[in-house]
Design a protein around this motif. Structure first.
Motif, mmCIF file in Angstrom:
data_model
loop_
_atom_site.group_PDB
_atom_site.id
_atom_site.type_symbol
_atom_site.label_atom_id
_atom_site.label_comp_id
_atom_site.label_asym_id
_atom_site.label_seq_id
_atom_site.Cartn_x
_atom_site.Cartn_y
_atom_site.Cartn_z
ATOM 1 N N THR A 29 34.530 -9.422 -17.139
ATOM 2 C CA THR A 29 34.843 -8.623 -15.957
ATOM 3 C C THR A 29 34.542 -9.470 -14.714
ATOM 4 O O THR A 29 33.605 -10.267 -14.705
ATOM 5 C CB THR A 29 34.010 -7.332 -15.894
ATOM 6 N N VAL A 30 35.346 -9.275 -13.677
ATOM 7 C CA VAL A 30 35.121 -9.945 -12.392
ATOM 8 C C VAL A 30 35.081 -8.861 -11.322
ATOM 9 O O VAL A 30 36.009 -8.054 -11.204
ATOM 10 C CB VAL A 30 36.218 -10.976 -12.082
ATOM 11 N N THR A 31 33.995 -8.836 -10.556
ATOM 12 C CA THR A 31 33.785 -7.771 -9.572
ATOM 13 C C THR A 31 33.836 -8.308 -8.142
ATOM 14 O O THR A 31 33.254 -9.365 -7.840
ATOM 15 C CB THR A 31 32.431 -7.082 -9.805
ATOM 16 N N PHE A 32 34.529 -7.564 -7.282
ATOM 17 C CA PHE A 32 34.578 -7.829 -5.836
ATOM 18 C C PHE A 32 33.832 -6.693 -5.154
ATOM 19 O O PHE A 32 34.275 -5.541 -5.180
ATOM 20 C CB PHE A 32 36.022 -7.897 -5.355
ATOM 21 N N ASP A 33 32.697 -7.013 -4.551
ATOM 22 C CA ASP A 33 31.770 -6.019 -4.015
ATOM 23 C C ASP A 33 31.655 -6.208 -2.502
ATOM 24 O O ASP A 33 31.300 -7.288 -2.029
ATOM 25 C CB ASP A 33 30.412 -6.178 -4.690
ATOM 26 N N SER A 34 31.922 -5.147 -1.749
ATOM 27 C CA SER A 34 31.841 -5.239 -0.290
ATOM 28 C C SER A 34 30.411 -5.293 0.211
ATOM 29 O O SER A 34 30.174 -5.662 1.368
ATOM 30 C CB SER A 34 32.554 -4.044 0.350
ATOM 31 N N GLY A 35 29.447 -4.902 -0.612
ATOM 32 C CA GLY A 35 28.059 -4.879 -0.175
ATOM 33 C C GLY A 35 27.866 -3.908 0.977
ATOM 34 O O GLY A 35 28.362 -2.777 0.950
ATOM 35 N N THR A 36 27.200 -4.358 2.034
ATOM 36 C CA THR A 36 26.946 -3.475 3.177
ATOM 37 C C THR A 36 27.991 -3.636 4.283
ATOM 38 O O THR A 36 27.874 -3.022 5.343
ATOM 39 C CB THR A 36 25.561 -3.774 3.771
ATOM 40 N N GLY A 37 29.000 -4.474 4.031
ATOM 41 C CA GLY A 37 29.995 -4.737 5.068
ATOM 42 C C GLY A 37 31.399 -4.315 4.670
ATOM 43 O O GLY A 37 31.583 -3.369 3.901
ATOM 44 N N TYR A 38 32.367 -5.040 5.201
ATOM 45 C CA TYR A 38 33.781 -4.759 4.967
ATOM 46 C C TYR A 38 34.408 -5.976 4.299
ATOM 47 O O TYR A 38 34.292 -7.094 4.803
ATOM 48 C CB TYR A 38 34.497 -4.454 6.281
ATOM 49 N N ALA A 39 35.080 -5.751 3.193
ATOM 50 C CA ALA A 39 35.692 -6.821 2.425
ATOM 51 C C ALA A 39 37.206 -6.803 2.623
ATOM 52 O O ALA A 39 37.780 -5.797 3.057
ATOM 53 C CB ALA A 39 35.354 -6.661 0.942
#
Length: 601
Positions: free
Chosen positions: A580-590
């Motif tokens: 699996t490959v994950t794209f995570d915005s965290g606390t901001g904007y992706a």
């Protein structure tokens, strides 16, 4: 916000105006060539390639000791222009540098007071240009050079004359008949009244200005303070009609005149700039308005962030202008050797006009070698498209372009404040195996390299290569972000996207929004360069991880708007089998994600 040229001045000067090596390589171009602009003038004959030359503004604007002894911006004089022109003709003309551009102030005295003729047109200041502008252009032409001149957008306030100034060759028309009745201001410094092109007299004023500079023999006009851009937006600062009027007026003179627009132009109007001009400044002034010509932080380094979105708009007939290339004077430039080479490398691979603002009478040997490297100049002047980032806009980054002969131009940059290694993986160019590498700055063949090349670079350093593939083309497995097999978390959602693969993307990746791409299958374990197609109207960061492990943050360059797709490659360590490959915005904007492509080996 700093402006360009005439009004790219510090706050105190703006107030006055309101009142009155490291061996670094070079590169080529990008992977798509945009169509030539459909201009109303003979645009295809103009700007077939980026222009090269010298501009006066960097020396005018600097506080370097001795440059402006008679007051700020006093450097601009006929004598100094012709002195630089002589040095250009002697030292640089044979390499393609042939423009001499006279920037802001030619119609102002040394207190910055403007002069106008009886028709409200800028009149050369007799102290600065005692023989007038035609004599200077004639002298430049006699040296085999092209003459460039400068004007701000709109009707300068000093030319208004209470509204009673007549317009040349326009019976009954006065300055009151060409501006808005409320005298709204325009351009990046509000130094002019906005022209009202709904009035029949208005175009006649632009016609008269264009005819004047054509009669003087000028080959190039920089129109400055143009909006949307130049730090301003909104109807009051929309100068598209001005630019269109200049396009038509220049064509009517019968003289080919290159029209260059400045500064920080709005990319949302790229189609207009391409239709009506031959070049456009994509950023703020490169000058630092300090005791050197430029500095790395203010604002040479901005270009690595701001150029990528514009890359697709450059091509024959119209080019992205990164501003003056001040790499020839050493201490006066205010840069290290590594910074000077990186500066020149980016300008060349972006196919920016190459015009220096240095004192050409005292180029140092290293600066001369940067400005006259024929292999690097060929990257800028050749028929291949501009380079673009193939990796994210991280401190270590790689830019590349596929050239028409099957080779690649590859530039490595270390934008960090300390030394670091930078690697170009051949998979980011679409092939695997071996490739021959040539160092363009050092004119040296580096032999064959397998799968990529890694270089240790100093702070703000670079290398520039031509890479000739000897391996095999990679095969890829594509996975759409919107695939129902993937997992969305937080605000993440599928949205329509006409430019995207499959017509959809995953957006709303902000404050915890995540996209996990499931079923990423590879045959062997290892670190793979995954191609990520994305959409982002501004530069945005995202954390990328595999199989639930720790993520790595990457900043993706702006694609220019929310309807354009671009791509970068990110390294991900995968195990054999399903991942699996994950794209995570965290606390901001992706950025929004369109799809990923995974190398099959």
């Amino acid at each position: 916000m700093r402006s360009s040229s005439y009004f790219a001045l510090p706050a105190r000067a703006l107030l006055v105006l309101a009142l009155t090596a490291v061996a670094v390589p070079t590169a080529h171009a990008a992977d798509t060539t945009p169509p030539a602009p459909t201009a109303d003038t003979s645009a295809p004959a103009l700007a077939a390639k980026p222009y090269m030359g010298w501009s006066s503004w960097s020396m005018q604007s600097s506080k370097y000791p001795g440059l402006n002894p008679d007051g700020d911006y006093s450097y601009l004089t006929e004598a100094n222009v012709l002195k630089q022109a002589g040095a250009l003709a002697t030292k640089l003309k044979k390499y393609g540098y042939d423009h001499v551009n006279i920037d802001a102030g030619w119609w102002m005295d040394k207190t910055w007071k403007s002069g106008f003729d009886q028709y409200g047109r800028q009149k050369p200041d007799p102290g600065r240009f005692p023989r007038g502008m035609k004599a200077v252009a004639d002298d430049l032409h006699a040296k085999g050079l092209k003459a460039g001149i400068y004007l701000p957008a709109g009707l300068e306030k000093g030319a208004y004359g209470g509204g009673g100034t007549p317009i040349s060759n326009a019976d009954g028309c006065t300055t009151a008949d060409i501006v808005y009745d409320d005298l709204r201001t325009t351009n990046g410094w509000d130094s002019s009244y906005k022209l009202d092109f709904a009035k029949p007299c208005t175009a006649k004023y632009i016609d008269s200005q264009a005819q004047l500079i054509a009669d003087w023999g000028y080959d190039f006009l920089k129109l400055d303070g143009v909006g949307p851009g130049s730090g301003k937006s909104g109807d009051q600062y929309d100068n598209v009609a001005d630019v269109a009027a200049w396009n038509r007026a220049i064509a009517a003179t019968g003289r080919p005149i290159h029209l260059e627009l400045s500064w920080s132009l709005d990319i949302g109007h790229a189609a207009d700039w391409k239709k009506y001009s031959q070049g456009w400044r994509v950023d703020t002034d490169v000058e630092c308005y300090c005791n050197t010509l430029v500095s790395w932080e203010n604002s040479v380094d901005d270009r690595w962030d701001d150029t990528p979105a514009w890359t697709r708009h450059a091509g024959p007939g119209g080019w992205n202008d990164l501003d003056s290339l001040d790499v020839g004077n050493g201490e006066m430039d205010g840069l290290t050797k590594a910074e000077r080479q990186s500066y020149a490398t980016l300008w060349a691979i972006a196919k920016s006009p190459l015009y220096t603002g240095d004192d050409l009478t005292r180029l140092d040997s290293y600066g001369l070698s940067l400005l006259t490297n024929r292999e690097v100049i060929a990257v800028d002047q050749g028929t291949d498209p501009p380079a673009h980032p193939v990796t994210p806009s991280d401190p270590q980054q790689v830019w590349a372009a596929k050239n028409t002969d099957g080779t690649y131009t590859v530039a490595l940059f270390n934008l960090a404040d300390k030394p670091a290694s930078v690697s170009a993986d051949w998979s980011t160019l679409g092939f695997q195996g071996k490739a021959a590498v040539r160092d363009l700055w050092n004119h040296e063949n580096l032999g064959t390299h397998k799968n990529g090349i890694t270089e240790a670079l100093p702070a703000h350093g670079s290398r520039l290569f031509t890479v000739t593939p000897r391996g095999t083309t990679l095969r890829w497995t594509g996975i759409e972000a919107e695939s129902p097999a993937n997992t969305l978390a937080g605000n993440a959602s599928v949205a329509d996207c006409s430019a995207c693969s499959g017509g959809k993307k995953v957006g709303n990746l902000y404050v915890g929004g995540k996209l996990t791409v499931d079923n990423v299958v590879v045959a062997e374990p290892g670190t793979y360069q995954i191609k990520v197609a994305y959409v982002s109207g501004d530069a945005r960061s995202v954390n990328v991880s595999a199989n639930g492990g720790a993520g790595t943050g990457h900043k993706f360059p702006s694609t220019g708007d929310w309807g354009t797709v671009s791509s970068v490659y990110v390294p991900v360590t995968l195990k054999a089998g399903t991942n699996t490959v994950t794209f995570d915005s965290g606390t901001g904007y992706a950025p929004d994600i369109d799809r990923i492509d995974v190398p099959q080996s």
